[in-house]
Design a protein around this motif. Sequence first.
Motif, PDB file in Angstrom:
ATOM      1  N   UNK A 219      44.977  41.223  49.253  1.00 14.69           N
ATOM      2  CA  UNK A 219      44.297  40.379  48.495  1.00 14.69           C
ATOM      3  C   UNK A 219      42.891  42.031  48.566  1.00 14.69           C
ATOM      4  N   UNK A 220      42.598  41.655  50.071  1.00 17.16           N
ATOM      5  CA  UNK A 220      41.044  43.161  49.962  1.00 17.16           C
ATOM      6  C   UNK A 220      41.862  44.659  50.145  1.00 17.16           C
ATOM      7  N   UNK A 221      43.039  44.997  50.504  1.00 17.95           N
ATOM      8  CA  UNK A 221      43.515  45.762  50.180  1.00 17.95           C
ATOM      9  C   UNK A 221      43.705  46.109  49.266  1.00 17.95           C
ATOM     10  N   UNK A 222      44.119  45.449  48.493  1.00 19.32           N
ATOM     11  CA  UNK A 222      44.788  45.805  47.444  1.00 19.32           C
ATOM     12  C   UNK A 222      43.242  45.904  46.163  1.00 19.32           C
ATOM     13  N   UNK A 223      42.207  45.319  47.130  1.00 22.96           N
ATOM     14  CA  UNK A 223      41.107  45.361  45.972  1.00 22.96           C
ATOM     15  C   UNK A 223      40.354  46.371  46.627  1.00 22.96           C
ATOM     16  N   UNK A 224      40.511  47.426  47.497  1.00 21.81           N
ATOM     17  CA  UNK A 224      39.682  48.681  47.636  1.00 21.81           C
ATOM     18  C   UNK A 224      40.349  49.701  46.642  1.00 21.81           C
TER      19      UNK A 224
ATOM     20  N   UNK B  49      28.824  53.303  35.337  1.00 26.14           N
ATOM     21  CA  UNK B  49      29.858  51.717  35.926  1.00 26.14           C
ATOM     22  C   UNK B  49      28.083  51.762  36.315  1.00 26.14           C
ATOM     23  N   UNK B  50      27.618  50.517  36.629  1.00 27.73           N
ATOM     24  CA  UNK B  50      26.931  49.725  38.005  1.00 27.73           C
ATOM     25  C   UNK B  50      27.272  49.092  38.732  1.00 27.73           C
ATOM     26  N   UNK B  51      28.207  48.321  38.961  1.00 30.14           N
ATOM     27  CA  UNK B  51      28.951  47.525  39.989  1.00 30.14           C
ATOM     28  C   UNK B  51      29.917  47.274  39.619  1.00 30.14           C
ATOM     29  N   UNK B  52      31.321  47.739  40.527  1.00 31.43           N
ATOM     30  CA  UNK B  52      32.476  47.026  40.259  1.00 31.43           C
ATOM     31  C   UNK B  52      32.918  45.793  41.893  1.00 31.43           C
ATOM     32  N   UNK B  53      33.441  44.647  41.765  1.00 38.67           N
ATOM     33  CA  UNK B  53      33.022  43.032  42.812  1.00 38.67           C
ATOM     34  C   UNK B  53      34.815  43.044  41.881  1.00 38.67           C
ATOM     35  N   UNK B  54      35.037  42.621  43.057  1.00 36.92           N
ATOM     36  CA  UNK B  54      35.631  41.816  43.289  1.00 36.92           C
ATOM     37  C   UNK B  54      35.771  40.661  43.336  1.00 36.92           C
ATOM     38  N   UNK B  55      36.013  40.005  42.397  1.00 38.33           N
ATOM     39  CA  UNK B  55      35.944  38.308  42.512  1.00 38.33           C
ATOM     40  C   UNK B  55      37.045  36.884  42.418  1.00 38.33           C
ATOM     41  N   UNK B  56      36.889  35.616  41.395  1.00 39.21           N
ATOM     42  CA  UNK B  56      38.697  35.176  42.240  1.00 39.21           C
ATOM     43  C   UNK B  56      38.116  34.844  42.956  1.00 39.21           C
ATOM     44  N   UNK B  57      39.515  34.055  42.934  1.00 37.92           N
ATOM     45  CA  UNK B  57      40.039  33.196  44.701  1.00 37.92           C
ATOM     46  C   UNK B  57      40.403  33.842  45.343  1.00 37.92           C
ATOM     47  N   UNK B  58      41.540  35.032  45.425  1.00 40.76           N
ATOM     48  CA  UNK B  58      41.951  35.867  46.083  1.00 40.76           C
ATOM     49  C   UNK B  58      40.661  37.065  47.822  1.00 40.76           C
ATOM     50  N   UNK B  59      39.507  37.280  46.558  1.00 43.06           N
ATOM     51  CA  UNK B  59      38.226  37.389  47.139  1.00 43.06           C
ATOM     52  C   UNK B  59      37.552  36.415  47.773  1.00 43.06           C
ATOM     53  N   UNK B  60      37.832  35.576  48.547  1.00 42.98           N
ATOM     54  CA  UNK B  60      37.562  33.396  48.875  1.00 42.98           C
ATOM     55  C   UNK B  60      38.751  34.100  50.346  1.00 42.98           C
TER      56      UNK B  60
ATOM     57  N   UNK C  93      48.525  35.398  43.211  1.00 38.48           N
ATOM     58  CA  UNK C  93      49.184  36.728  43.823  1.00 38.48           C
ATOM     59  C   UNK C  93      47.932  37.574  42.099  1.00 38.48           C
ATOM     60  N   UNK C  94      46.788  37.173  41.957  1.00 36.45           N
ATOM     61  CA  UNK C  94      46.290  38.530  41.159  1.00 36.45           C
ATOM     62  C   UNK C  94      44.763  38.601  41.335  1.00 36.45           C
ATOM     63  N   UNK C  95      44.375  39.890  42.153  1.00 38.44           N
ATOM     64  CA  UNK C  95      43.406  40.175  42.275  1.00 38.44           C
ATOM     65  C   UNK C  95      42.902  40.955  40.981  1.00 38.44           C
ATOM     66  N   UNK C  96      41.659  39.717  40.941  1.00 37.53           N
ATOM     67  CA  UNK C  96      40.413  39.618  39.509  1.00 37.53           C
ATOM     68  C   UNK C  96      39.549  41.277  40.211  1.00 37.53           C
TER      69      UNK C  96
ATOM     70  N   UNK D  38      43.637  41.315  37.378  1.00 38.36           N
ATOM     71  CA  UNK D  38      42.817  41.602  36.205  1.00 38.36           C
ATOM     72  C   UNK D  38      41.629  42.264  35.964  1.00 38.36           C
ATOM     73  N   UNK D  39      40.922  43.052  34.804  1.00 34.56           N
ATOM     74  CA  UNK D  39      40.359  43.651  35.110  1.00 34.56           C
ATOM     75  C   UNK D  39      39.050  43.229  34.057  1.00 34.56           C
ATOM     76  N   UNK D  40      37.748  42.954  34.470  1.00 42.33           N
ATOM     77  CA  UNK D  40      37.251  41.880  33.342  1.00 42.33           C
ATOM     78  C   UNK D  40      36.036  42.846  33.500  1.00 42.33           C
TER      79      UNK D  40
END
Length: 181
Positions: free
Chosen positions: A21-26, A41-52, A59-62, A112-114
């Motif tokens: 998940x961290x690799x997919x986020x990067x 854009x001011x910031x892009x962040x990995x959120x949700x349970x895949x970041x914990x 199995x979805x990176x937010x 999922x992109x917010x």
Amino acid sequence: MSLEELWDLFPIFLVAHSDKWQLHYREIEAQLKHELSKCPVERISHIGSTAVPGIWAKDIVDVLIEVSQDAEIAHTAAVLEACGLIRMSTEAGRISFNRGYTTAGFADKVFHIHLRYAGDHDELYFRDYLIAHPQIAKEYEALKLELWRQFAHNRDAYTSGKRDFVQKWTQKAKEIYAGRY
């Protein structure tokens, strides 16, 4: 396709924590930075349970994208759509997208992109609190596992069942981490 048909095709499905998940986020973060290089854009962040670390999650990176308060959010949304993201919902100051939903079900990588204005980022506080408090993270995991058993084909009920827990610990995190973001 009806909502029920979508829920059947894309049920809630939790899996054990994965380092992928961290690799997919990067990977998606690098793509988004490139595609949005001309957007405010001011910031892009990995959120949700895949970041914990260490907890079960869908199995979805937010990903949270924050744009400047004075930006035209619709312009950034149009850029994201031109990059192949599918708009899921639009409300005042918030637009959600996905990638990885196919007619055959989920792809290997699902996102999922917010998209929001800077400062609309409670998820960062919740994420940080769960990382700093593994026991609370495990309680959250247990709640999600129970809700999954009850509502695998009802995303609204699954999300609603988490709401009080998320609000409680987000508020606590905002008190502890005031001014962090």
